[in-house]
Scaffold this active site. Structure first.
Site, short mmCIF file in Angstrom:
data_model
loop_
_atom_site.label_atom_id
_atom_site.label_comp_id
_atom_site.label_asym_id
_atom_site.label_seq_id
_atom_site.Cartn_x
_atom_site.Cartn_y
_atom_site.Cartn_z
N CYS A 190 -1.15 0.76 -8.00
CA CYS A 190 -1.77 1.59 -6.16
C CYS A 190 -0.87 2.57 -5.75
O CYS A 190 -1.57 3.34 -5.17
CB CYS A 190 -1.94 0.59 -5.98
SG CYS A 190 -2.64 -1.16 -6.82
N CYS A 234 1.54 -3.75 -5.79
CA CYS A 234 0.69 -3.57 -6.37
C CYS A 234 1.90 -1.76 -6.90
O CYS A 234 1.25 -1.15 -6.40
CB CYS A 234 -0.77 -2.57 -6.74
SG CYS A 234 -1.60 -2.60 -8.34
#
Length: 285
Positions: A38, A35
């Site tokens: 993230c 991700c």
């Protein structure tokens, strides 16, 4: 890894998040290696953890490794962050956020040394000594300008006491993100209504003028503003609806704009808001 950042598993969630949140706020960060957002969020979170030095904890959940925990908590997108306090989830944050946005959210729950003085000031207000409460909040804000909760409280009391210039100055000094939050937009609405009501006659005189001339939109608008400040919201919304039905051009659609401001004051969960939203839709369409 910093001591205030911990990796959480299904087995440790109860202790590391729920139980610890009774002492300090715990921000749970659901993330994964693949991700990108993230990974971009982590330096911001690390900076905030270091800055607050134990006044909140960061609990990281690797959703690839902790699939059952992610399913149990209904995580559907990454990054997802959830803030826990006193055993309960108090905020859900979807998607990567700026440092300022996260700071505002955290500041709602992180204890500050100046909060003791803030609570003492609010107690003075509850006891009826609003003048002393304002003076103490002014000292609190001056000593801790980052305590935006105290600043918002101060502005609210200043509005209620008719100290509009001071309230406007305090509002302008708030960070933009705070002004855009729900509490900030509510204060903006109150400031606008107070400015309208400031130069108006008494509510009794305004009502008499309306009885003599129901088409006087300025008088009706001033009366609605006074009713909002008196928390007579239903009467205020009735007057604003009358303006909308009679003259959408009045003060550049002030009836509709002011009605939306009342909605913001009351919040979407208020029954009156639902009712008057339907009335507004019918009036416009």
């Amino acid at each position: 890894m910093l001591t205030n950042i911990t990796d959480v598993t299904n087995e440790t969630f109860q202790t590391a998040v729920i139980e610890r949140s009774r002492d300090v706020p715990v921000l749970v960060d659901y993330w994964a290696d693949w991700c990108g957002p993230c990974q971009m969020q982590m330096p911001v979170l690390r900076k905030l953890v270091e800055e607050h030095d134990g006044r909140f904890l960061l609990a990281k959940v690797n959703t690839d490794k902790e699939r059952s925990l992610s399913r149990e908590h209904g995580i559907r997108s990454l990054p997802t962050m959830r803030l826990y306090r006193n055993g309960d989830m108090v905020e859900e944050i979807l998607g990567a956020q700026t440092e300022s946005t996260l700071r505002i959210i955290l500041d709602r729950y992180i204890d500050r040394p100046s909060d003791t003085a803030r609570e003492a000031a609010l107690e003075l207000h509850r006891q009826g000594d609003t003048t002393a409460a304002i003076a103490q909040l002014e000292q609190t804000v001056a000593g801790d300008p980052a305590n935006t909760r105290a600043a918002l409280d101060l502005i609210g009391l200043q509005i209620g006491s008719g100290k509009l210039e001071a309230a406007e100055t305090g509002y302008a000094a708030l960070p933009r993100d705070v002004r855009d939050e729900a509490d900030g937009t509510r204060l903006r609405a109150l400031l606008d209504f107070a400015a309208v009501a400031r130069s108006a006659a008494s509510d009794t005189d305004l009502e008499q003028q309306l009885q003599a001339d129901a088409s006087n939109m300025e008088v009706r608008y001033q009366l609605a503003a006074q009713q909002v400040l008196a928390e007579d919201y239903e009467a205020a919304m009735d007057n604003l609806m009358a303006i909308i039905r009679q003259d959408r051009k009045f003060r550049d659609d002030a009836g509709r704009k002011s009605l939306l401001a009342v909605f913001a004051l009351l919040g979407d969960d208020n029954e009156l808001v639902g009712s008057y939203r339907r009335k507004l839709f019918n009036a416009i369409h």
